[in-house]
Design an enzyme around this catalytic site. Structure first.
Site, mmCIF file in Angstrom:
data_model
loop_
_atom_site.group_PDB
_atom_site.id
_atom_site.type_symbol
_atom_site.label_atom_id
_atom_site.label_comp_id
_atom_site.label_asym_id
_atom_site.label_seq_id
_atom_site.Cartn_x
_atom_site.Cartn_y
_atom_site.Cartn_z
ATOM 1 N N GLU A 1 4.919 -2.739 -5.509
ATOM 2 C CA GLU A 1 5.612 -3.308 -4.343
ATOM 3 C C GLU A 1 5.755 -4.823 -4.380
ATOM 4 O OE1 GLU A 1 3.819 -1.931 -0.730
ATOM 5 O OE2 GLU A 1 4.626 0.098 -0.967
ATOM 6 N N ASP B 1 -4.454 7.352 16.393
ATOM 7 C CA ASP B 1 -3.028 7.170 16.668
ATOM 8 C C ASP B 1 -2.459 5.946 15.967
ATOM 9 O OD1 ASP B 1 -2.936 9.401 18.373
ATOM 10 O OD2 ASP B 1 -3.682 8.221 20.057
ATOM 11 N N GLY C 1 0.829 -1.203 0.000
ATOM 12 C CA GLY C 1 0.000 0.000 0.000
ATOM 13 C C GLY C 1 0.854 1.239 0.000
ATOM 14 N N GLU D 1 11.026 -6.961 0.179
ATOM 15 C CA GLU D 1 10.661 -8.336 -0.139
ATOM 16 C C GLU D 1 9.140 -8.419 -0.262
ATOM 17 O OE1 GLU D 1 11.032 -12.824 1.903
ATOM 18 O OE2 GLU D 1 11.473 -11.009 3.062
#
Length: 347
Positions: free
Chosen positions: A261, A284, A241, A316
């Protein structure tokens, strides 16, 4: 720090004290010593268990338990008077957190209802003190401006004299030793990175709100993951992401990040495999600042696992068996394990 003499009262069998104790410091010790005047045994509930180390939660629950035991032992408290419960963070399922606390306490009390909850209601962060109505609430009389945030800040900014004045000797000895480890060096790198990251936004007209997308991709009982190559969270497992760009939809952003990715080929129609989506906005959830992520669940069905290749900022890309994913929350970045759980536990 002050702890006035307590008025006479019936001594409860069990007291429950809930906190993260990251790390335990002088105010924590004062509260525990005060509580042990009112209860026969103190059950210390240690939060943020089984989480990856980060600058907010640098120490494992086991390490914090050892530190609490050592500082109480140094104050002359017999080990038999202190019991421990470890609970995970459940950012998006408060009922699971409550259940885990209740189950841990019940394992020690074994049916006794003579239980008190120890604490101080200072602001909305203390809401959990109202979540256990079956336990008598005993407010602490300890007043201290000290917080674990102050200790961590001094620790990662290299101010050992300041740290020493904030923590009991046993904790200071541990922190001094921990400072020589690779884990500390990684955390120090992360602390400095995040300080630079926040500084880059300090002159914005209002606090920034970042928008990201993340992908939960499943196939044949496996989950597609990446290992983060950079800070923050270097080396941690995560969903593929990244940040939303100006000219793309949320779904397009998610698909792009997966391709960049993981190397999952463009020939695969990922959008056709979309099964669910949800927004995760725990305030948070990210130490970088307010970050809202839109997560998408793609189910690729059954069959051979497609080949992968790490790219972009992932070192990876890998397929991990679902059983391993669910069993190892301590391997994951931020709240990514909780997000994966959200989708795969739905069936």
């Amino acid at each position: 720090m002050t702890s006035p003499a307590l008025p006479p009262r019936r001594r409860r069998t069990f007291g429950v004290y809930i906190g993260r104790f990251e790390p335990p410091h002088a105010a924590h010790l004062a509260v525990m010593l005060e509580a042990l005047q009112s209860v026969q045994k103190l059950i210390v509930v240690i939060g943020s268990a089984r989480a990856a180390r980060n600058i907010k939660n640098p120490f494992t629950a086991e390490e914090r338990q050892d530190l609490i035991s050592a500082m109480l032992r140094g104050a002359g408290i017999p080990r038999t008077r202190v019991l421990f419960v470890h609970v995970r963070d459940y950012y998006y399922n408060e009922a699971l957190w409550l259940s885990e606390v209740q189950a841990g306490v019940t394992a020690h009390t074994r049916g006794s209802t003579d239980v008190a909850l120890i604490g101080h209601i200072k602001d909305e962060s203390s809401y959990y003190l109202r979540s256990f109505p079956a336990w008598e609430f005993i407010p602490t009389h300890v007043v201290s401006p000290l917080s674990a945030t102050d200790v961590r800040r001094a620790y990662f900014e290299g101010r050992p004299d300041t740290v020493q004045g904030m923590v009991p000797p046993a904790v200071h000895a541990f922190l001094t030793t921990f400072q020589t480890t690779p884990d500390y060096r990684d955390l120090r790198d992360e602390y400095e990175y995040l300080a630079r990251y926040r500084a880059a936004w300090k002159d914005a007209p209002y606090p920034p709100i970042f928008v990201t997308t993340d992908a939960v991709i499943t196939r044949s009982g496996h989950v597609l993951l990446v290992r983060r190559g950079g800070l923050p969270g270097r080396g941690r497992l995560a969903m593929p992401g990244g940040f939303l760009e100006q000219n793309e939809t949320l779904l397009d952003c998610c698909v792009r990040e997966v391709q960049e990715e993981t190397g999952l080929g463009t020939a695969l129609d990922l959008k056709a495999a979309l099964r669910a989506q949800a927004v995760f906005d725990y305030p948070d959830r990210s130490l970088r600042g307010r970050t809202i992520t839109h997560a998408f669940h793609f189910d690729l069905g059954i069959g051979q696992l497609p080949r992968l290749s790490g790219g972009s900022d992932a070192s990876e890309a890998l397929w991990m068996p679902l059983s391993d994913v669910l069993a190892r929350p301590e391997l994951f970045f931020e709240d990514h394990h909780a997000i994966i759980e959200h989708f795969v536990m739905r069936g």
